[in-house]
Design a protein around this motif. Structure first.
Motif, PDB file in Angstrom:
ATOM      1  N   MET A   1       0.821  -1.186   0.000  1.00  0.00           N
ATOM      2  CA  MET A   1       0.000   0.000   0.000  1.00  0.00           C
ATOM      3  C   MET A   1       0.872   1.260   0.000  1.00  0.00           C
ATOM      4  O   MET A   1       0.614   2.190  -0.751  1.00  0.00           O
ATOM      5  CB  MET A   1      -0.929  -0.057   1.211  1.00  0.00           C
ATOM      6  CG  MET A   1      -1.775   1.152   1.371  1.00  0.00           C
ATOM      7  SD  MET A   1      -3.249   0.937   0.408  1.00  0.00           S
ATOM      8  CE  MET A   1      -4.227   2.153   1.099  1.00  0.00           C
ATOM      9  N   ASN A   2       1.907   1.298   0.869  1.00  0.00           N
ATOM     10  CA  ASN A   2       2.795   2.446   0.910  1.00  0.00           C
ATOM     11  C   ASN A   2       3.514   2.638  -0.412  1.00  0.00           C
ATOM     12  O   ASN A   2       3.778   3.768  -0.823  1.00  0.00           O
ATOM     13  CB  ASN A   2       3.828   2.300   2.034  1.00  0.00           C
ATOM     14  CG  ASN A   2       3.213   2.622   3.390  1.00  0.00           C
ATOM     15  OD1 ASN A   2       2.164   3.244   3.440  1.00  0.00           O
ATOM     16  ND2 ASN A   2       3.857   2.185   4.447  1.00  0.00           N
ATOM     17  N   HIS A   3       3.853   1.534  -1.064  1.00  0.00           N
ATOM     18  CA  HIS A   3       4.542   1.610  -2.337  1.00  0.00           C
ATOM     19  C   HIS A   3       3.656   2.301  -3.386  1.00  0.00           C
ATOM     20  O   HIS A   3       4.129   3.149  -4.154  1.00  0.00           O
ATOM     21  CB  HIS A   3       4.932   0.196  -2.802  1.00  0.00           C
ATOM     22  CG  HIS A   3       5.588   0.194  -4.150  1.00  0.00           C
ATOM     23  ND1 HIS A   3       6.806   0.803  -4.369  1.00  0.00           N
ATOM     24  CD2 HIS A   3       5.205  -0.315  -5.345  1.00  0.00           C
ATOM     25  CE1 HIS A   3       7.136   0.663  -5.631  1.00  0.00           C
ATOM     26  NE2 HIS A   3       6.179  -0.025  -6.251  1.00  0.00           N
ATOM     27  N   LYS A   4       2.359   1.976  -3.409  1.00  0.00           N
ATOM     28  CA  LYS A   4       1.431   2.597  -4.358  1.00  0.00           C
ATOM     29  C   LYS A   4       1.292   4.095  -4.086  1.00  0.00           C
ATOM     30  O   LYS A   4       1.253   4.906  -5.024  1.00  0.00           O
ATOM     31  CB  LYS A   4       0.056   1.924  -4.275  1.00  0.00           C
ATOM     32  CG  LYS A   4       0.022   0.537  -4.851  1.00  0.00           C
ATOM     33  CD  LYS A   4      -1.370  -0.025  -4.787  1.00  0.00           C
ATOM     34  CE  LYS A   4      -1.398  -1.436  -5.342  1.00  0.00           C
ATOM     35  NZ  LYS A   4      -2.746  -2.002  -5.306  1.00  0.00           N
ATOM     36  N   ILE A   5       1.241   4.456  -2.819  1.00  0.00           N
ATOM     37  CA  ILE A   5       1.131   5.880  -2.452  1.00  0.00           C
ATOM     38  C   ILE A   5       2.384   6.625  -2.895  1.00  0.00           C
ATOM     39  O   ILE A   5       2.307   7.729  -3.452  1.00  0.00           O
ATOM     40  CB  ILE A   5       0.897   6.032  -0.930  1.00  0.00           C
ATOM     41  CG1 ILE A   5      -0.490   5.490  -0.568  1.00  0.00           C
ATOM     42  CG2 ILE A   5       1.022   7.491  -0.497  1.00  0.00           C
ATOM     43  CD1 ILE A   5      -0.785   5.461   0.906  1.00  0.00           C
ATOM     44  N   ASP A   6       3.564   6.035  -2.709  1.00  0.00           N
ATOM     45  CA  ASP A   6       4.819   6.663  -3.129  1.00  0.00           C
ATOM     46  C   ASP A   6       4.865   6.839  -4.640  1.00  0.00           C
ATOM     47  O   ASP A   6       5.338   7.865  -5.147  1.00  0.00           O
ATOM     48  CB  ASP A   6       6.021   5.835  -2.652  1.00  0.00           C
ATOM     49  CG  ASP A   6       6.193   5.895  -1.136  1.00  0.00           C
ATOM     50  OD1 ASP A   6       5.659   6.856  -0.527  1.00  0.00           O
ATOM     51  OD2 ASP A   6       6.845   4.992  -0.584  1.00  0.00           O
ATOM     52  N   VAL A   7       4.373   5.848  -5.394  1.00  0.00           N
ATOM     53  CA  VAL A   7       4.349   5.936  -6.861  1.00  0.00           C
ATOM     54  C   VAL A   7       3.410   7.068  -7.299  1.00  0.00           C
ATOM     55  O   VAL A   7       3.745   7.872  -8.184  1.00  0.00           O
ATOM     56  CB  VAL A   7       3.926   4.581  -7.479  1.00  0.00           C
ATOM     57  CG1 VAL A   7       3.658   4.719  -8.967  1.00  0.00           C
ATOM     58  CG2 VAL A   7       4.978   3.518  -7.213  1.00  0.00           C
TER      59      VAL A   7
END
Length: 148
Positions: free
Chosen positions: A1-7
């Motif tokens: 989830m954090n990875h998607k937000i960072d992208v």
């Protein structure tokens, strides 16, 4: 989830940077001239709004006879200049539609020459009865009368 937000944040930042660089290349700096000045007023006039616009400036040719000391100027509750009549200079009778109207040319304190004003007889009788009486007495006794 954090990875998607960072992208998503990275993509948004890229888009904003692209828009900013596009806007910066076409932006012209707009320069505004200073058009308002602040007057330094004495403490007696502290209630007056001191900024003024340059459009109110007029050409001034220094004339010492037109200089008015500050202590001779009277202000009312609204900080407006109070004009004091000094003398009646002339009298004129106009005929308008079979009606006669008497007007008086008044000299105001601290105003010279063409700054006189014609006022109706009703105004003079209501607001300046002593000045009117002095004018009547002066005109009956000779041409030198009229001033107080």
């Amino acid at each position: 989830m954090n990875h998607k937000i960072d992208v998503i944040r990275a993509l948004l930042k890229t888009a904003q940077d692209r828009q900013k660089s596009y806007a910066d290349k076409r932006r012209r700096l707009i320069e505004f001239n200073e058009v308002a000045y602040h007057m330094e007023l004495p403490e007696e006039l502290a209630g007056i709004h001191n900024p003024f616009h340059v459009s109110y400036l007029r050409k001034c040719l220094a004339d010492n006879s037109m200089w008015v000391p500050l202590n001779e100027i009277t202000l009312n509750n609204k900080l407006e200049y109070v004009k004091d009549p000094v003398a009646i200079l002339d009298e004129k009778v106009k005929e308008i539609r079979n009606r006669r109207m008497r007007t008086y040319k008044l000299q105001w304190r601290h105003q010279k020459g063409s700054e006189c004003a014609w006022e109706s007889e009703e105004f003079v009788l209501e607001h300046l009865p002593s000045l009117h009486d002095a004018w009547i007495a002066g005109t009956r006794s000779g041409p030198s009368g009229g001033e107080l």
